[in-house]
Motif scaffolding. Structure first.
Motif, PDB file in Angstrom:
ATOM      1  N   UNK A   6      62.804 -18.498  56.002  1.00 32.42           N
ATOM      2  CA  UNK A   6      62.079 -18.963  54.812  1.00 32.42           C
ATOM      3  C   UNK A   6      60.599 -19.181  55.120  1.00 32.42           C
ATOM      4  N   UNK A   7      59.766 -18.921  54.144  1.00 31.80           N
ATOM      5  CA  UNK A   7      58.333 -19.191  54.289  1.00 31.80           C
ATOM      6  C   UNK A   7      58.108 -20.700  54.261  1.00 31.80           C
ATOM      7  N   UNK A   8      57.324 -21.181  55.207  1.00 23.24           N
ATOM      8  CA  UNK A   8      56.950 -22.598  55.227  1.00 23.24           C
ATOM      9  C   UNK A   8      55.446 -22.717  54.992  1.00 23.24           C
ATOM     10  N   UNK A   9      55.061 -23.665  54.150  1.00 26.44           N
ATOM     11  CA  UNK A   9      53.651 -23.928  53.888  1.00 26.44           C
ATOM     12  C   UNK A   9      53.282 -25.235  54.591  1.00 26.44           C
ATOM     13  N   UNK A  10      52.237 -25.158  55.417  1.00 29.49           N
ATOM     14  CA  UNK A  10      51.818 -26.308  56.232  1.00 29.49           C
ATOM     15  C   UNK A  10      50.369 -26.659  55.910  1.00 29.49           C
ATOM     16  N   UNK A  11      50.153 -27.584  54.982  1.00 27.25           N
ATOM     17  CA  UNK A  11      48.773 -27.975  54.664  1.00 27.25           C
ATOM     18  C   UNK A  11      48.073 -28.597  55.872  1.00 27.25           C
ATOM     19  N   UNK A  12      46.829 -28.172  56.085  1.00 25.67           N
ATOM     20  CA  UNK A  12      46.025 -28.732  57.171  1.00 25.67           C
ATOM     21  C   UNK A  12      45.186 -29.881  56.635  1.00 25.67           C
ATOM     22  N   UNK A  13      45.366 -31.060  57.243  1.00 22.74           N
ATOM     23  CA  UNK A  13      44.635 -32.234  56.750  1.00 22.74           C
ATOM     24  C   UNK A  13      43.158 -32.210  57.131  1.00 22.74           C
ATOM     25  N   UNK A  14      42.738 -31.130  57.806  1.00 25.93           N
ATOM     26  CA  UNK A  14      41.296 -30.962  58.038  1.00 25.93           C
ATOM     27  C   UNK A  14      40.545 -30.908  56.709  1.00 25.93           C
ATOM     28  N   UNK A  15      41.225 -30.466  55.649  1.00 30.95           N
ATOM     29  CA  UNK A  15      40.583 -30.381  54.330  1.00 30.95           C
ATOM     30  C   UNK A  15      40.911 -31.583  53.446  1.00 30.95           C
ATOM     31  N   UNK A  16      41.601 -32.584  54.009  1.00 27.64           N
ATOM     32  CA  UNK A  16      41.955 -33.778  53.231  1.00 27.64           C
ATOM     33  C   UNK A  16      40.821 -34.801  53.305  1.00 27.64           C
ATOM     34  N   UNK A  17      40.987 -35.889  52.546  1.00 29.95           N
ATOM     35  CA  UNK A  17      40.053 -37.016  52.600  1.00 29.95           C
ATOM     36  C   UNK A  17      40.349 -37.801  53.881  1.00 29.95           C
ATOM     37  N   UNK A  18      39.418 -37.782  54.830  1.00 31.88           N
ATOM     38  CA  UNK A  18      39.651 -38.428  56.128  1.00 31.88           C
ATOM     39  C   UNK A  18      39.834 -39.941  56.003  1.00 31.88           C
ATOM     40  N   UNK A  19      39.388 -40.530  54.913  1.00 31.77           N
ATOM     41  CA  UNK A  19      39.571 -41.973  54.719  1.00 31.77           C
ATOM     42  C   UNK A  19      40.918 -42.288  54.071  1.00 31.77           C
ATOM     43  N   UNK A  20      41.716 -41.247  53.805  1.00 30.41           N
ATOM     44  CA  UNK A  20      42.980 -41.465  53.086  1.00 30.41           C
ATOM     45  C   UNK A  20      44.085 -40.574  53.637  1.00 30.41           C
ATOM     46  N   UNK A  21      44.131 -40.422  54.953  1.00 34.76           N
ATOM     47  CA  UNK A  21      45.100 -39.492  55.538  1.00 34.76           C
ATOM     48  C   UNK A  21      46.545 -39.821  55.147  1.00 34.76           C
ATOM     49  N   UNK A  22      46.888 -41.096  55.179  1.00 42.35           N
ATOM     50  CA  UNK A  22      48.273 -41.474  54.869  1.00 42.35           C
ATOM     51  C   UNK A  22      48.663 -41.015  53.476  1.00 42.35           C
ATOM     52  N   UNK A  23      47.819 -41.339  52.513  1.00 39.28           N
ATOM     53  CA  UNK A  23      48.102 -40.977  51.117  1.00 39.28           C
ATOM     54  C   UNK A  23      48.066 -39.456  50.935  1.00 39.28           C
ATOM     55  N   UNK A  24      47.170 -38.788  51.634  1.00 37.59           N
ATOM     56  CA  UNK A  24      47.079 -37.324  51.514  1.00 37.59           C
ATOM     57  C   UNK A  24      48.354 -36.656  52.056  1.00 37.59           C
ATOM     58  N   UNK A  25      48.840 -37.139  53.202  1.00 38.14           N
ATOM     59  CA  UNK A  25      50.067 -36.556  53.777  1.00 38.14           C
ATOM     60  C   UNK A  25      51.245 -36.756  52.832  1.00 38.14           C
ATOM     61  N   UNK A  26      51.381 -37.968  52.320  1.00 40.63           N
ATOM     62  CA  UNK A  26      52.483 -38.253  51.385  1.00 40.63           C
ATOM     63  C   UNK A  26      52.357 -37.395  50.135  1.00 40.63           C
TER      64      UNK A  26
END
Ligand code: DX5
Ligand code: ZN
Length: 233
Positions: A6-26
């Motif tokens: 199966x294809x898996x999609x893995x978002x890279x948090x390099x493009x997330x808000x660094x001040x909100x990593x927890x919320x971005x991952x969730x």
């Protein structure tokens, strides 16, 4: 060719808000991400600096599934245990990061984690054949590592095809990292990749408070990849 992985999609948090990593991952997990890809950069192996094991440990409780840690650091070996203790599920090191990649992969496996081997765009796959029993994942960089939002390097498609042939039926993921978009996802999936890392193509247009764009972006990548390989139903 129809592949059964199966294809898996893995978002890279390099493009997330660094001040909100927890919320971005969730948020990306709630919106359909399969893995969360965590880019560690040291300002030495690559020109950019991100963060280290303490940040990975802080992020860990906010990820329910797989934490996929991509180490763009040199040396690697002195830091493996710290990233293992921080809760990584997969630890990926670069072939180019030192003279003893076999030892590095052994150390990652000895830490109890799955081992990934990353290849820069200028690196061939000759060495991979000697390491197949050491790795759970090979990461083909389709940009020069260090920054998000770069342009996909098309010459890597031949490498992906050759790697797929080399790996055959072994339980080894082929992960693609860099410039993955709905336009390039079909190309890498058709070439044999099954894990697609995407930073800007996932995080654009959304936020933890308004994450629906994340879901749309993840679905667009997955559908494009699945259609290209006959996986779509
Ligand atoms: C690049 C990183 C990638 C990066 C991908 O050095 O390893 O994971 O975040 O970013 P995009 O998807 O924006 O090219
Ligand atoms: Zn990465």
């Amino acid at each position: 060719m129809t592949l059964d992985r199966p294809i898996k999609i893995a978002p890279s948090i390099l493009s997330a808000d660094f001040a909100a990593f927890g919320a971005e991952c969730a948020a990306v997990e709630a919106q359909g991400a399969d893995w969360v890809h965590v880019d560690v950069m040291d300002g030495h192996f690559v020109p950019n600096i991100t963060f280290g094991p303490a940040t990975c440990a802080a992020i860990r409780p906010h990820i329910k599934g797989v934490m996929d840690v991509h180490l763009m650091i040199a040396p690697v070996d002195p830091h493996i245990d710290a990233f293992a203790e921080a809760g990584a599920d997969i630890i990926t090191a670069h072939l180019e990061a030192g003279p003893h990649i076999h030892r590095t992969l052994q150390a990652i496996r000895n830490s109890g984690k799955k081992a990934g081997l990353a290849l820069n765009p200028g690196t061939g796959i000759d060495a991979v054949g000697h390491l197949l029993d050491m790795v759970d994942l090979v990461c083909v960089m389709t940009v020069n590592p260090g920054f998000g939002g770069q342009k996909f390097i098309h010459s890597q498609l031949d490498k992906i095809r050759a790697l797929r042939a080399l790996i055959g039926d072994r339980p080894i993921h082929i992960e693609i990292d860099g410039g993955v978009t709905p336009q390039t996802a079909p190309l890498v999936a058709a070439a044999g990749a099954d894990v697609l890392v995407a930073g800007s193509a996932v995080f654009r247009g959304g936020s933890p408070d308004d994450p629906t764009a994340y879901g749309e972006n993840i679905r667009a990548l997955r559908t494009a990849a699945e259609v290209a390989t006959g996986r779509a139903t």
